[in-house]
Enzyme design. Sequence first.
Site, PDB file in Angstrom:
ATOM      1  N   ILE A   1       0.899  -1.150   0.000  1.00  0.00           N
ATOM      2  CA  ILE A   1       0.000   0.000   0.000  1.00  0.00           C
ATOM      3  C   ILE A   1       0.941   1.204   0.000  1.00  0.00           C
ATOM      4  O   ILE A   1       1.563   1.503   1.015  1.00  0.00           O
ATOM      5  CB  ILE A   1      -0.958   0.004   1.206  1.00  0.00           C
ATOM      6  CG1 ILE A   1      -1.902  -1.198   1.141  1.00  0.00           C
ATOM      7  CG2 ILE A   1      -1.755   1.308   1.233  1.00  0.00           C
ATOM      8  CD1 ILE A   1      -2.885  -1.294   2.291  1.00  0.00           C
ATOM      9  N   PRO A   2       1.087   1.865  -1.142  1.00  0.00           N
ATOM     10  CA  PRO A   2       2.201   2.793  -1.352  1.00  0.00           C
ATOM     11  C   PRO A   2       2.059   4.170  -0.702  1.00  0.00           C
ATOM     12  O   PRO A   2       1.950   5.198  -1.377  1.00  0.00           O
ATOM     13  CB  PRO A   2       2.250   2.900  -2.877  1.00  0.00           C
ATOM     14  CG  PRO A   2       0.834   2.720  -3.296  1.00  0.00           C
ATOM     15  CD  PRO A   2       0.266   1.711  -2.337  1.00  0.00           C
ATOM     16  N   CYS A   3       2.128   4.209   0.604  1.00  0.00           N
ATOM     17  CA  CYS A   3       2.042   5.487   1.316  1.00  0.00           C
ATOM     18  C   CYS A   3       3.246   6.384   1.023  1.00  0.00           C
ATOM     19  O   CYS A   3       3.180   7.597   1.211  1.00  0.00           O
ATOM     20  CB  CYS A   3       1.862   5.270   2.811  1.00  0.00           C
ATOM     21  SG  CYS A   3       3.148   4.287   3.585  1.00  0.00           S
ATOM     22  N   HIS A   4       4.329   5.789   0.529  1.00  0.00           N
ATOM     23  CA  HIS A   4       5.512   6.584   0.184  1.00  0.00           C
ATOM     24  C   HIS A   4       5.253   7.500  -1.013  1.00  0.00           C
ATOM     25  O   HIS A   4       6.006   8.440  -1.242  1.00  0.00           O
ATOM     26  CB  HIS A   4       6.714   5.664  -0.102  1.00  0.00           C
ATOM     27  CG  HIS A   4       6.502   4.720  -1.236  1.00  0.00           C
ATOM     28  ND1 HIS A   4       5.825   3.524  -1.079  1.00  0.00           N
ATOM     29  CD2 HIS A   4       6.867   4.794  -2.540  1.00  0.00           C
ATOM     30  CE1 HIS A   4       5.787   2.895  -2.250  1.00  0.00           C
ATOM     31  NE2 HIS A   4       6.417   3.651  -3.151  1.00  0.00           N
TER      32      HIS A   4
END
EC number: 2.1.1.63
Length: 157
Positions: free
Chosen positions: A119-122
Site C-alpha cells: 500500500i504505497p504510502c511513500h
Amino acid sequence: MESCIIETPLGFTQITGDDLGIASIHILDSDEKLTDVIPECLQDCVYQLNEYFEGSRKQFDLTLNPEGTVFQKTVWDALEKIPYGKTVSYLELSKKIGDVKAIRAVANANGKNPLWIVIPCHRVIGTDGSLTGYAGGLHRKKWLLDHENPYKQQSLF
C-alpha cells in the site's frame, strides 16, 4: 498468524499474515535473524517484494488483510490507486476520498498504514512537492520514489 523476516535493500522487513491475507509488512530499524523457511502463506508476498526491488514488478497482486478503522481502510484503498512512479499530495488524497477538510486525518491514516510498499504510502508528498513524514524514515521514502521514477538520473562522471 505466521511471520517471517527478510532482507531488502532498505533493511530487514517483517511480514505477517495467514490464509486470509497479508496483515502487515514493516521495515525494522535493527538487524534481525532472517527466517530460514518462509511460511507458505507468505511466500508469494516475499516473491513479489523481491520482484519489486529488482525492478520487474510495478503492481502487487496479493490478498491483503490489514487491521484498521473504516476510515483508515478507505484511505489505504485510495493509496492503492496511486500508480507506480506517480505521487499525490495529502490534499489531493483528501479530495479523492471526498473530504478536503480531512487532510490531517488522511495524513494520520497514511502514517498508520501497516503494509509497507504494497500500500504505497511513500507516494504521498507535501502540496509543495516536498518529502514529508514517513514512518520508515525520509531516506527510505526518497529511495522508493527514486526507485519508481521512470526518469533515472544519469551520472555525468
